[in-house]
Motif scaffolding. Structure first.
Motif, mmCIF file in Angstrom:
data_model
loop_
_atom_site.group_PDB
_atom_site.id
_atom_site.type_symbol
_atom_site.label_atom_id
_atom_site.label_comp_id
_atom_site.label_asym_id
_atom_site.label_seq_id
_atom_site.Cartn_x
_atom_site.Cartn_y
_atom_site.Cartn_z
ATOM 1 N N GLU A 1 3.442 8.292 4.570
ATOM 2 C CA GLU A 1 3.753 8.052 3.160
ATOM 3 C C GLU A 1 5.255 7.985 2.924
ATOM 4 O O GLU A 1 5.739 7.147 2.160
ATOM 5 N N LYS A 2 6.018 8.860 3.597
ATOM 6 C CA LYS A 2 7.476 8.811 3.458
ATOM 7 C C LYS A 2 8.026 7.492 3.992
ATOM 8 O O LYS A 2 8.910 6.883 3.394
ATOM 9 N N GLU A 3 7.497 7.061 5.136
ATOM 10 C CA GLU A 3 7.964 5.813 5.717
ATOM 11 C C GLU A 3 7.575 4.617 4.853
ATOM 12 O O GLU A 3 8.321 3.648 4.736
ATOM 13 N N MET A 4 6.405 4.678 4.221
ATOM 14 C CA MET A 4 5.983 3.598 3.325
ATOM 15 C C MET A 4 6.944 3.482 2.138
ATOM 16 O O MET A 4 7.271 2.383 1.703
ATOM 17 N N LYS A 5 7.384 4.604 1.615
ATOM 18 C CA LYS A 5 8.341 4.573 0.511
ATOM 19 C C LYS A 5 9.648 3.933 0.970
ATOM 20 O O LYS A 5 10.275 3.184 0.233
ATOM 21 N N ARG A 6 10.057 4.235 2.195
ATOM 22 C CA ARG A 6 11.284 3.679 2.737
ATOM 23 C C ARG A 6 11.140 2.179 2.996
ATOM 24 O O ARG A 6 12.052 1.408 2.768
ATOM 25 N N VAL A 7 9.981 1.753 3.471
ATOM 26 C CA VAL A 7 9.748 0.338 3.795
ATOM 27 C C VAL A 7 9.669 -0.505 2.539
ATOM 28 O O VAL A 7 10.205 -1.607 2.486
ATOM 29 N N ASN A 8 9.020 0.004 1.501
ATOM 30 C CA ASN A 8 8.807 -0.781 0.292
ATOM 31 C C ASN A 8 10.076 -0.988 -0.521
ATOM 32 O O ASN A 8 10.201 -1.965 -1.236
#
Length: 106
Positions: A78-85
């Motif tokens: 979830e943290k990485e998804m926030k960073r990717v988006n």
């Protein structure tokens, strides 16, 4: 007071009226092209697939240590998804403040 309101309205109108840019007629405009997959969108899809796999797992049959590992993995995804988006989020309070400022200024 009335002059100040007119001045503010005129200044805002000048900032809103932005001229359009002319297109270069020599370069052809590509139509019906497929969107280019960027590494970020590919990575985001991989992360979403992994989250779906985790949701599909039978958690009841796992031990507590396995559940703990899965929770950590979900949090990191979830943290990485926030960073990717790279999304910009505005809270409800922020929207209310913006609306109130617009009402007061106009």
């Amino acid at each position: 007071m009335k002059f100040k309101k007119i001045l503010v309205t005129a200044v805002l109108a000048l900032f809103i009226a932005i001229p359009g840019f002319a297109t270069d007629e020599t370069t052809p405009i590509l139509k019906n092209t497929t969107p280019i997959e960027t590494p970020a969108s590919i990575r985001g899809q991989v992360l979403l697939n992994r989250l779906e796999e985790i949701k599909g797992m039978d958690v009841k049959s796992m031990s507590t240590s396995e559940k703990k590992v899965l929770r950590k993995e979900v949090r990191s995804i979830e943290k990485e998804m926030k960073r990717v988006n790279n999304g910009v989020y505005i809270s409800v309070g922020g929207i209310i403040i913006i609306i109130l400022l617009l009402i007061l200024l106009l």
